[in-house]
Write a protein that holds these residues in place. Structure first.
Motif, mmCIF file in Angstrom:
data_model
loop_
_atom_site.group_PDB
_atom_site.id
_atom_site.type_symbol
_atom_site.label_atom_id
_atom_site.label_comp_id
_atom_site.label_asym_id
_atom_site.label_seq_id
_atom_site.Cartn_x
_atom_site.Cartn_y
_atom_site.Cartn_z
ATOM 1 N N ILE B 94 0.944 -1.109 0.084
ATOM 2 C CA ILE B 94 0.022 -0.003 -0.062
ATOM 3 C C ILE B 94 0.647 1.061 0.083
ATOM 4 C CG2 ILE B 94 -1.817 -0.871 1.062
ATOM 5 C CD1 ILE B 94 -0.796 0.457 3.708
ATOM 6 N N THR B 95 0.470 2.484 -0.597
ATOM 7 C CA THR B 95 1.064 3.399 -0.365
ATOM 8 C C THR B 95 0.450 4.606 0.448
ATOM 9 O OG1 THR B 95 0.163 3.864 -2.597
ATOM 10 C CG2 THR B 95 2.598 3.694 -2.632
ATOM 11 N N ALA B 96 -0.441 4.422 0.960
ATOM 12 C CA ALA B 96 -1.179 5.555 1.796
ATOM 13 C C ALA B 96 -1.984 4.864 2.906
ATOM 14 C CB ALA B 96 -2.002 6.498 1.104
ATOM 15 N N LEU B 97 -2.447 5.609 4.080
ATOM 16 C CA LEU B 97 -3.138 5.099 4.945
ATOM 17 C C LEU B 97 -4.007 6.029 5.704
ATOM 18 C CD1 LEU B 97 -2.855 2.515 6.795
ATOM 19 C CD2 LEU B 97 -1.245 3.752 8.360
ATOM 20 N N VAL B 98 -5.117 5.686 6.202
ATOM 21 C CA VAL B 98 -6.019 6.192 6.878
ATOM 22 C C VAL B 98 -6.292 5.798 8.160
ATOM 23 C CG1 VAL B 98 -8.581 7.362 6.941
ATOM 24 C CG2 VAL B 98 -7.308 7.325 4.652
ATOM 25 N N LEU B 99 -6.236 6.568 9.182
ATOM 26 C CA LEU B 99 -6.477 6.172 10.327
ATOM 27 C C LEU B 99 -7.712 6.732 11.244
ATOM 28 C CD1 LEU B 99 -3.631 5.564 13.205
ATOM 29 C CD2 LEU B 99 -5.989 6.090 13.993
ATOM 30 N N LEU B 100 -8.831 5.635 11.356
ATOM 31 C CA LEU B 100 -9.833 6.072 11.919
ATOM 32 C C LEU B 100 -9.846 5.876 13.387
ATOM 33 C CD1 LEU B 100 -12.212 4.635 9.262
ATOM 34 C CD2 LEU B 100 -11.664 7.153 9.454
ATOM 35 N N PRO B 101 -10.056 6.944 14.173
ATOM 36 C CA PRO B 101 -9.536 6.856 15.712
ATOM 37 C C PRO B 101 -10.581 6.256 16.415
ATOM 38 C CG PRO B 101 -10.385 9.030 15.074
ATOM 39 C CD PRO B 101 -10.131 8.169 13.815
ATOM 40 N N LYS B 102 -10.252 5.593 17.443
ATOM 41 C CA LYS B 102 -11.220 4.838 18.491
ATOM 42 C C LYS B 102 -12.301 5.915 18.886
ATOM 43 C CE LYS B 102 -10.709 1.578 22.260
ATOM 44 N NZ LYS B 102 -11.189 2.145 23.307
ATOM 45 N N ASP B 103 -13.599 5.482 19.153
ATOM 46 C CA ASP B 103 -14.734 6.396 19.695
ATOM 47 C C ASP B 103 -14.864 7.791 18.932
ATOM 48 O OD1 ASP B 103 -14.916 4.726 21.793
ATOM 49 O OD2 ASP B 103 -13.407 6.022 22.997
ATOM 50 N N MET B 104 -14.413 7.588 17.551
ATOM 51 C CA MET B 104 -14.973 8.419 16.463
ATOM 52 C C MET B 104 -16.484 8.877 16.628
ATOM 53 S SD MET B 104 -13.951 8.579 12.347
ATOM 54 C CE MET B 104 -15.018 7.192 12.063
ATOM 55 N N LYS B 105 -17.032 7.861 16.498
ATOM 56 C CA LYS B 105 -18.604 8.017 16.262
ATOM 57 C C LYS B 105 -19.084 8.519 17.488
ATOM 58 C CE LYS B 105 -23.128 5.833 14.704
ATOM 59 N NZ LYS B 105 -23.904 4.642 14.684
ATOM 60 N N LYS B 106 -18.895 7.998 18.495
ATOM 61 C CA LYS B 106 -19.154 8.520 19.832
ATOM 62 C C LYS B 106 -18.706 10.017 20.228
ATOM 63 C CE LYS B 106 -17.945 7.186 24.295
ATOM 64 N NZ LYS B 106 -17.369 6.455 25.011
ATOM 65 N N ASP B 107 -17.800 10.223 19.703
ATOM 66 C CA ASP B 107 -17.053 11.773 19.902
ATOM 67 C C ASP B 107 -17.724 12.939 19.124
ATOM 68 O OD1 ASP B 107 -15.459 10.838 21.915
ATOM 69 O OD2 ASP B 107 -13.549 11.133 20.444
ATOM 70 N N ILE B 108 -18.181 12.221 17.985
ATOM 71 C CA ILE B 108 -18.998 13.073 17.061
ATOM 72 C C ILE B 108 -20.381 13.490 17.740
ATOM 73 C CG2 ILE B 108 -20.044 13.494 14.839
ATOM 74 C CD1 ILE B 108 -17.616 11.761 13.527
ATOM 75 N N ALA B 109 -20.976 12.411 17.913
ATOM 76 C CA ALA B 109 -22.221 12.506 18.881
ATOM 77 C C ALA B 109 -22.185 13.413 20.282
ATOM 78 C CB ALA B 109 -22.787 11.069 19.122
#
Lengths: 375, 383
Positions: B94-109
């Protein structure tokens, strides 16, 4: 072998042309490339603003563009036509049109539109300008939005979240230099270097071909003499590239995470590979001028095939095949993997093996020289 | 000796020299198809990326789906650990990476600020730019969607919300190269450089060769004017056809947009050829042997490309270097042709480039005459 080595040293000493090729040309060209990219970042790039609104808001947008480091509002014009002519003449890289009633429509929440036209004929410059320009203009928009929300809620923290609930953090793995200079110079200098190595080899052997002296000279101990004659160039050109890399990673302090011995080994192997390729191009038909033309075809476009400015994964099969035919592609893989990732040496072995495969061309070279001297 | 006789002799000498023919005919034709190869893949392959999903909610899965749906991005694996991802990058999986953080959905809410790190292999500039663009777009759409949801809770009608979410917007237009195409970017300038360099090599070998042969075959009594004029006609004629082939057929073949009319191209093209031939004749007069032209011209190619201003802007170069580089006809020529043919400038908008070229044509011709006359005198002394 020893005799040929010292014969060649003497010949270099007596030839201004060879001395220039060995010492002056590489140093001058490396220096030139470093000077060209010495600034490394874009600053004060000229753009034009066409302000049809003449409001406090339009002045704020203009100011936001002007206060970036990258851009400079060189022209403030009253018609888009004038600005477009400046774009065509290459005097500006982008133009921003602020529409009539921007301020009024913003207040009325009609969401007016500011237009930016960017010259993407200069693709990379255009891309850099686009990103700075959008963030400058949109920062004004975001500021207004925060202000609008603040009127409703008196809490800055939740307001910020409302404006941008998800934000992106842009990281670069391995290469911490967000600097165009790094990418280009690191690949450009070896690309120029391989041209010089190939040409110098053709010159060293070609001058003898032209006078016909090589028929006598290589009669005995053909392969040993060929190698002996190559060696002075192997030393000088390997050292030149190593000096350049030391300057970049040592003096200019670019990050180097890997094993120096791997890189030094790769430099020496690549030098020999290109010398043998040059020799092969000459011995195809033993015509000095023609061999130079062939070296030009082989080495000149190499930079485009490296995959540094344009990713290798987007190349077609022919381009990928040609890329595999250039020792410099493997060398760049090794250099980048060592400098940026500090990869395991085992990972670089296939690349080093590929470079060494080019040594096999020495067999046809030897046979062709044998054939030539026996005639 | 009549002009026609001199002309025919020059034609014969030229066509019996295989190295020159290889360069000015074989090389020119070959390069037209060879050089564009890296940039001319028809189906663009997508970028292989990895995602570290530490959130594992419907939202994170939605983001991954949307990323994968982007034509230029291919989510190859949804990695579990950061170590796995690093290894995959080193192996070029792979040449790139995206990191979806823990509790992302919760934090947005909970209306907390959420940061999503996006990374790419910085060794490769364009890959980097490409992935940022794609990932930014997808994730920003996400962000906009969430904003609308937030406001809706307050009971504002949907119509109003859509208009409200940014006070004013920015519309960006890519001028002259709307598709951000690499062929459109590189070929117009490099084609001019190829013509320039092969013309110089041809004239350089020819000039060096003529003087090597001078002791034997060449007549000292041939008027210099005749030989020079013949060279302008012969090389000018061949490269005029090349120019039309490159800017006509080859542009169409590789789908490069070009705007200028035929007569404008010919007008500027003739000045370009005049300047380059003069420069080539001058260089040829300096070379003691025919084999010197190819190395000299070859070494100059990459520095010329990068000081011409279309990759790296002139504003960022040392100004003395900008002045010096203009002495090489290719530099004002690339500049002028790009403006005329790609950026829609009219002929009088590039009058400064045209005058530089015309001036260079005259000066290099005069210099060549001076050198050649001097050499002729020396030759005569030795005969």
């Amino acid at each position: 072998m020893k005799k040929a080595f010292f014969d060649e040293l003497l010949s270099i000493k007596n030839s201004t042309y060879k001395l220039v090729l060995l010492f002056l040309v590489p140093v001058f060209l490396f220096f030139l490339m470093i000077v060209i990219f010495s600034k490394g970042v874009l600053e004060e790039m000229p753009v034009a603003v066409v302000d049809l609104d003449h409001s406090q808001l339009s002045r704020e947008v203009t100011f936001a563009i002007e206060s970036t480091k990258t851009l400079h509002v060189k022209y403030k014009l009253s018609s888009a036509k004038e600005a477009k002519a400046l774009l065509s003449e290459g005097k500006i890289y982008a133009m921003v049109v602020i529409p009539h009633d921007l301020y009024k429509q913003t207040l009325l929440k009609m969401q007016p539109r500011v237009t930016a036209m960017i010259n993407t004929q200069y693709l990379l410059i255009g891309k850099m300008i686009l990103s700075t320009l959008s963030s400058a203009v949109m920062s004004v928009s975001a500021k207004i939005e925060v202000a609008q929300h603040l009127v409703e809620e008196q809490n800055t923290k939740t307001v910020l979240q409302k404006v941008a609930p998800i934000s992106l953090q842009i990281n670069s793995f391995f290469n911490t230099y967000q600097n165009y200079f790094y990418f280009l110079v690191l690949a450009l200098v070896p690309s120029i270097w391989q041209i010089i190595v190939t040409v110098a080899t053709v010159v060293a052997f070609g001058e003898m071909v032209k006078t016909g002296k090589d028929k006598e000279y290589f009669k005995e101990n053909t392969i040993g003499k060929i190698i002996g004659k190559m060696l002075p160039y192997t030393f000088v050109y390997s050292l030149t590239l190593i000096f350049f890399l030391c300057y970049m990673f040592g003096v200019r302090n670019w990050e180097f995470q890997g094993e120096w011995s791997v890189v030094v080994g790769a430099v020496v192997f690549t030098t020999i590979a290109y010398q043998i390729v040059g020799l092969f191009l000459l011995s195809i038909n033993f015509d000095y001028a023609r061999a130079l033309s062939l070296s030009a075809v082989y080495t000149a476009p190499a930079f485009a095939f490296l995959g540094i400015t344009f990713p290798a994964y987007s190349m077609n099969d022919f381009a990928l095949f040609w890329r595999d035919m250039l020792p410099i592609s493997y060398f760049m893989e090794i250099l980048i993997s060592q400098a940026n990732y500090g990869s395991d040496i085992m990972l670089t072995l296939p690349w080093i093996g590929s470079i060494i495969l080019f040594f096999l061309l020495l067999i046809p070279v030897w046979l062709l020289y044998r054939k030539r001297v026996s005639r | 000796m009549s002009f026609l006789k001199v002309f025919m002799q020059e034609v014969r000498t030229l066509f019996s020299d295989f190295a020159i023919i290889l360069t000015i005919i074989g090389g020119v034709l070959l390069y037209a198809f060879f050089y564009p190869q890296p940039y001319s893949k028809e189906n663009v392959t997508s970028l292989q990326i990895g995602v570290i999903d530490n959130d594992r909610t419907t939202l994170s899965r939605d983001i991954i789906l949307k990323l994968d749906a982007t034509p230029s991005v291919d989510v190859k694996r949804v990695y579990m650990s950061q170590k796995d991802a690093k290894e995959a990058i080193q192996n070029k999986e792979i040449t790139a990476l995206v990191l979806l953080p823990k509790d992302m959905k919760k934090d947005i809410a909970l209306k907390k600020q959420v940061v999503i790190p996006v990374g790419a292999d910085g060794s490769y500039f364009l890959i980097y730019g490409g992935v940022l663009e794609a990932a930014m777009k997808t994730i920003l759409t996400e962000a906009a969607g969430i904003k609308i949801a937030n406001l809706l809770v307050k009971g504002v009608p949907l119509e109003g919300v859509k208009k409200q979410y940014t006070p004013f917007s920015l519309q960006t237009i890519n001028l002259f190269n709307p598709q951000n195409s690499y062929t459109q970017y590189i070929l117009p300038a490099v084609f001019i450089l190829i013509l320039h360099q092969t013309l110089l090599i041809g004239l350089g070998i020819f000039g060096g060769g003529v003087r090597e042969r001078a002791y034997k075959e060449y007549d000292y009594d041939v008027p210099l004017g005749y030989t020079l004029l013949s060279r302008y006609f012969i090389f000018g004629g061949i490269f005029f056809i090349h120019l039309l082939f490159y800017l006509g057929f080859a542009f169409d073949f590789f789908e490069v947009r070009h705007l200028a009319g035929m007569e404008d191209i010919i007008a500027f093209g003739l000045v370009f050829l005049f300047a380059t031939i003069s420069f080539g004749v001058f260089l040829g007069s300096l070379f003691p042997v025919r084999e010197m032209a190819t190395p000299v011209v070859l070494f100059s190619s990459l520095p010329v490309v990068f000081s011409a201003g279309f990759v790296w802007p002139l504003e960022a170069l040392p100004q003395t270097l900008v002045m010096i580089s203009k002495l090489i006809p290719a530099v004002p020529a690339m500049d002028g042709f790009l403006k005329l043919n790609q950026m829609g400038a009219s002929l009088d908008m590039i009058s400064s480039e045209a005058s530089i070229l015309f001036f260079e044509g005259i000066v290099y011709l005069l210099l060549a005459v001076v050198v050649l006359k001097k050499k002729k005198k020396i030759n005569r002394l030795f005969s």
